[in-house]
Motif scaffolding. Sequence first.
Motif, PDB file in Angstrom:
ATOM      1  N   TRP A   2       0.839  -1.193   0.000  1.00 23.42           N
ATOM      2  CA  TRP A   2       0.000   0.000   0.000  1.00 23.42           C
ATOM      3  C   TRP A   2       0.870   1.237   0.000  1.00 23.42           C
ATOM      4  CZ3 TRP A   2      -1.623  -3.294   4.475  1.00 23.42           C
ATOM      5  CH2 TRP A   2      -2.554  -4.257   4.081  1.00 23.42           C
ATOM      6  N   GLY A   3       0.506   2.203  -0.807  1.00 19.01           N
ATOM      7  CA  GLY A   3       1.248   3.446  -0.872  1.00 19.01           C
ATOM      8  C   GLY A   3       0.344   4.565  -1.341  1.00 19.01           C
ATOM      9  N   GLU A   4       0.952   5.681  -1.806  1.00 17.19           N
ATOM     10  CA  GLU A   4       0.157   6.836  -2.209  1.00 17.19           C
ATOM     11  C   GLU A   4      -0.437   6.698  -3.607  1.00 17.19           C
ATOM     12  OE1 GLU A   4       3.991   7.490  -4.209  1.00 17.19           O
ATOM     13  OE2 GLU A   4       3.362   6.644  -2.290  1.00 17.19           O
ATOM     14  N   SER A   5       0.009   5.711  -4.375  1.00 18.10           N
ATOM     15  CA  SER A   5      -0.478   5.588  -5.749  1.00 18.10           C
ATOM     16  C   SER A   5      -1.166   4.258  -6.039  1.00 18.10           C
ATOM     17  CB  SER A   5       0.678   5.784  -6.738  1.00 18.10           C
ATOM     18  OG  SER A   5       1.684   4.812  -6.525  1.00 18.10           O
ATOM     19  N   VAL A   6      -0.857   3.215  -5.270  1.00 13.71           N
ATOM     20  CA  VAL A   6      -1.416   1.886  -5.537  1.00 13.71           C
ATOM     21  C   VAL A   6      -1.923   1.246  -4.251  1.00 13.71           C
ATOM     22  CG1 VAL A   6      -1.011  -0.394  -6.524  1.00 13.71           C
ATOM     23  CG2 VAL A   6       0.217   1.563  -7.429  1.00 13.71           C
ATOM     24  N   PHE A   7      -3.106   0.678  -4.321  1.00 10.66           N
ATOM     25  CA  PHE A   7      -3.645  -0.132  -3.233  1.00 10.66           C
ATOM     26  C   PHE A   7      -3.740  -1.554  -3.770  1.00 10.66           C
ATOM     27  CE2 PHE A   7      -6.826  -2.129  -0.594  1.00 10.66           C
ATOM     28  CZ  PHE A   7      -6.637  -1.594   0.667  1.00 10.66           C
ATOM     29  N   SER A   8      -2.741  -2.367  -3.452  1.00  8.46           N
ATOM     30  CA  SER A   8      -2.694  -3.730  -3.992  1.00  8.46           C
ATOM     31  C   SER A   8      -3.665  -4.637  -3.244  1.00  8.46           C
ATOM     32  CB  SER A   8      -1.276  -4.294  -3.883  1.00  8.46           C
ATOM     33  OG  SER A   8      -0.385  -3.557  -4.697  1.00  8.46           O
ATOM     34  N   VAL A   9      -4.188  -5.596  -3.958  1.00  5.48           N
ATOM     35  CA  VAL A   9      -5.094  -6.581  -3.378  1.00  5.48           C
ATOM     36  C   VAL A   9      -4.505  -7.958  -3.628  1.00  5.48           C
ATOM     37  CG1 VAL A   9      -7.423  -7.528  -3.370  1.00  5.48           C
ATOM     38  CG2 VAL A   9      -7.074  -5.091  -3.819  1.00  5.48           C
ATOM     39  N   SER A  10      -4.061  -8.617  -2.564  1.00  6.64           N
ATOM     40  CA  SER A  10      -3.406  -9.918  -2.696  1.00  6.64           C
ATOM     41  C   SER A  10      -4.406 -10.982  -3.106  1.00  6.64           C
ATOM     42  CB  SER A  10      -2.752 -10.311  -1.370  1.00  6.64           C
ATOM     43  OG  SER A  10      -1.767  -9.383  -1.011  1.00  6.64           O
ATOM     44  N   LYS A  11      -3.945 -11.878  -3.973  1.00  4.92           N
ATOM     45  CA  LYS A  11      -4.776 -13.002  -4.400  1.00  4.92           C
ATOM     46  C   LYS A  11      -3.892 -14.240  -4.503  1.00  4.92           C
ATOM     47  CE  LYS A  11      -7.723 -12.438  -7.731  1.00  4.92           C
ATOM     48  NZ  LYS A  11      -8.264 -12.199  -9.078  1.00  4.92           N
ATOM     49  N   GLY A  12      -4.506 -15.408  -4.334  1.00  7.36           N
ATOM     50  CA  GLY A  12      -3.802 -16.639  -4.632  1.00  7.36           C
ATOM     51  C   GLY A  12      -3.277 -17.395  -3.434  1.00  7.36           C
ATOM     52  N   LEU A  13      -2.655 -18.558  -3.730  1.00  4.62           N
ATOM     53  CA  LEU A  13      -2.164 -19.497  -2.728  1.00  4.62           C
ATOM     54  C   LEU A  13      -1.050 -18.906  -1.867  1.00  4.62           C
ATOM     55  CD1 LEU A  13      -2.067 -22.370  -1.523  1.00  4.62           C
ATOM     56  CD2 LEU A  13      -0.482 -22.975  -3.355  1.00  4.62           C
ATOM     57  N   LEU A  14      -0.139 -18.151  -2.478  1.00  2.00           N
ATOM     58  CA  LEU A  14       1.006 -17.634  -1.732  1.00  2.00           C
ATOM     59  C   LEU A  14       0.572 -16.686  -0.621  1.00  2.00           C
ATOM     60  CD1 LEU A  14       3.499 -17.016  -4.662  1.00  2.00           C
ATOM     61  CD2 LEU A  14       3.507 -18.891  -3.017  1.00  2.00           C
ATOM     62  N   SER A  15      -0.406 -15.852  -0.897  1.00  4.37           N
ATOM     63  CA  SER A  15      -0.903 -14.938   0.128  1.00  4.37           C
ATOM     64  C   SER A  15      -1.562 -15.710   1.259  1.00  4.37           C
ATOM     65  CB  SER A  15      -1.900 -13.947  -0.487  1.00  4.37           C
ATOM     66  OG  SER A  15      -1.271 -13.156  -1.460  1.00  4.37           O
ATOM     67  N   GLY A  16      -2.326 -16.753   0.898  1.00  3.59           N
ATOM     68  CA  GLY A  16      -2.962 -17.570   1.926  1.00  3.59           C
ATOM     69  C   GLY A  16      -1.952 -18.311   2.782  1.00  3.59           C
ATOM     70  N   LEU A  17      -0.878 -18.798   2.151  1.00  3.27           N
ATOM     71  CA  LEU A  17       0.158 -19.518   2.895  1.00  3.27           C
ATOM     72  C   LEU A  17       0.894 -18.580   3.845  1.00  3.27           C
ATOM     73  CD1 LEU A  17       1.704 -22.095   3.419  1.00  3.27           C
ATOM     74  CD2 LEU A  17       3.156 -21.592   1.444  1.00  3.27           C
ATOM     75  N   GLN A  18       1.146 -17.359   3.408  1.00  2.00           N
ATOM     76  CA  GLN A  18       1.784 -16.391   4.297  1.00  2.00           C
ATOM     77  C   GLN A  18       0.880 -16.089   5.489  1.00  2.00           C
ATOM     78  OE1 GLN A  18       3.838 -12.950   2.794  1.00  2.00           O
ATOM     79  NE2 GLN A  18       4.046 -13.859   0.766  1.00  2.00           N
ATOM     80  N   GLY A  19      -0.410 -15.995   5.256  1.00  2.00           N
ATOM     81  CA  GLY A  19      -1.349 -15.768   6.348  1.00  2.00           C
ATOM     82  C   GLY A  19      -1.363 -16.931   7.331  1.00  2.00           C
ATOM     83  N   PHE A  20      -1.292 -18.167   6.804  1.00  2.00           N
ATOM     84  CA  PHE A  20      -1.263 -19.354   7.678  1.00  2.00           C
ATOM     85  C   PHE A  20      -0.005 -19.364   8.539  1.00  2.00           C
ATOM     86  CE2 PHE A  20       0.565 -23.627   8.193  1.00  2.00           C
ATOM     87  CZ  PHE A  20      -0.375 -24.172   9.060  1.00  2.00           C
ATOM     88  N   LEU A  21       1.145 -19.052   7.948  1.00  2.00           N
ATOM     89  CA  LEU A  21       2.395 -19.043   8.705  1.00  2.00           C
ATOM     90  C   LEU A  21       2.379 -17.961   9.782  1.00  2.00           C
ATOM     91  CD1 LEU A  21       4.958 -19.645   5.820  1.00  2.00           C
ATOM     92  CD2 LEU A  21       4.319 -21.245   7.628  1.00  2.00           C
ATOM     93  N   TYR A  22       1.755 -16.847   9.483  1.00  3.83           N
ATOM     94  CA  TYR A  22       1.653 -15.789  10.490  1.00  3.83           C
ATOM     95  C   TYR A  22       0.789 -16.256  11.664  1.00  3.83           C
ATOM     96  CZ  TYR A  22       0.514 -11.359  12.709  1.00  3.83           C
ATOM     97  OH  TYR A  22       0.334 -10.348  13.627  1.00  3.83           O
ATOM     98  N   MET A  23      -0.323 -16.928  11.373  1.00  2.00           N
ATOM     99  CA  MET A  23      -1.183 -17.439  12.438  1.00  2.00           C
ATOM    100  C   MET A  23      -0.459 -18.506  13.249  1.00  2.00           C
ATOM    101  SD  MET A  23      -3.927 -15.735  12.486  1.00  2.00           S
ATOM    102  CE  MET A  23      -4.802 -16.789  13.647  1.00  2.00           C
TER     103      MET A  23
END
Length: 332
Positions: free
Chosen positions: A69-90
């Motif tokens: 996230w920044g002043e020009s782009v608001f990225s929206v994560s999609k896909g398996l890699l984002s979900g896996l990162q979320g699982f590892l954080y939990m």
Amino acid sequence: MNDVYQTTAYRSDAIPALPPGGHPDMDRAFQRLPWGHNQNPIVPNTIEAQLAYARLFESDKDAEDGYPWGESVFSVSKGLLSGLQGFLYMLYMCSLLAFFVFLIPLGLLILKVIFTEPSIKGVLWIYDTFKFIYLLIAIGYFGGKYGRLQLAYLTDKRQRANPTGLYRREGLVRIKEGKTVFEAPFIEFDAYLVHTPSGRGGRYFNLVLQHRYSTHQLWMKGLLTDAMNQKEVYAYWDMIQQFMDVSGPLPDVPIFEPFRARDPVTAAHDERTGRDPRKWRKITREDWRKNHEQRWQNRLRETNFHHACILDAHIQGRGLPLPDEPRGAMLA
């Protein structure tokens, strides 16, 4: 300043006439949220994550790499890699919690050994009792923490190569689907409050941007995920609109604070109002919980988000079926 924002950028004070279009089936199934009259961009349940993100950018030099996230782009994560990162954080957070939870029985056993059997045998008893428990905790903690960081490092280039998100300066929404990218003006999307069963007799709420003139849609799970309070989604939609609206400053929320000076309209606004550039980054998580969270929760509860949509008067035949030739562009 005009060189920064393209002619396609969204301006709430200069809405053009828009052709007929819409999704009557979506209107029947879900609540379409109105455009305009933004008044409360704070989503309280996301603030702790926002504060943590904002504190990553301590200096102006750090702000050069505002991702996702920044002043020009608001990225929206999609896909398996984002979900896996979320699982590892939990996994990391649960392991940390388990470490402190098991300190209680560990402490009680140490006291018992001290008073009943203060010997090597007692020490071995403590070791044998907790060695596997704390081994699993250590695996979960270090695997979750450093595994997530390593995964983020290894997949950073791939994640950044995914252009899915909202682009303030261009006024565009891009959605990567397979090997192609769909692109259309932000003003051609309608926002829907969608709901799914929670599995506990309730509902989870989220925000979906549906392209008015095609079947393409974008689930806005980049920041708010599965809210229990639908007003959080209303506030999230307010925040998204303010982010894209170049006729005004960026929304005053933590994730955009490090980048406010890099957006011309926002920088001019902050200079005029004398805004503290570190207003949010001075607030710790504990300070937020103790001194601010309840006030913002009350404000969210009392805010009336139901108002007339400023876009309806500019859309010819709102709610008509899709056009024969869908709008938008597919990029290679």
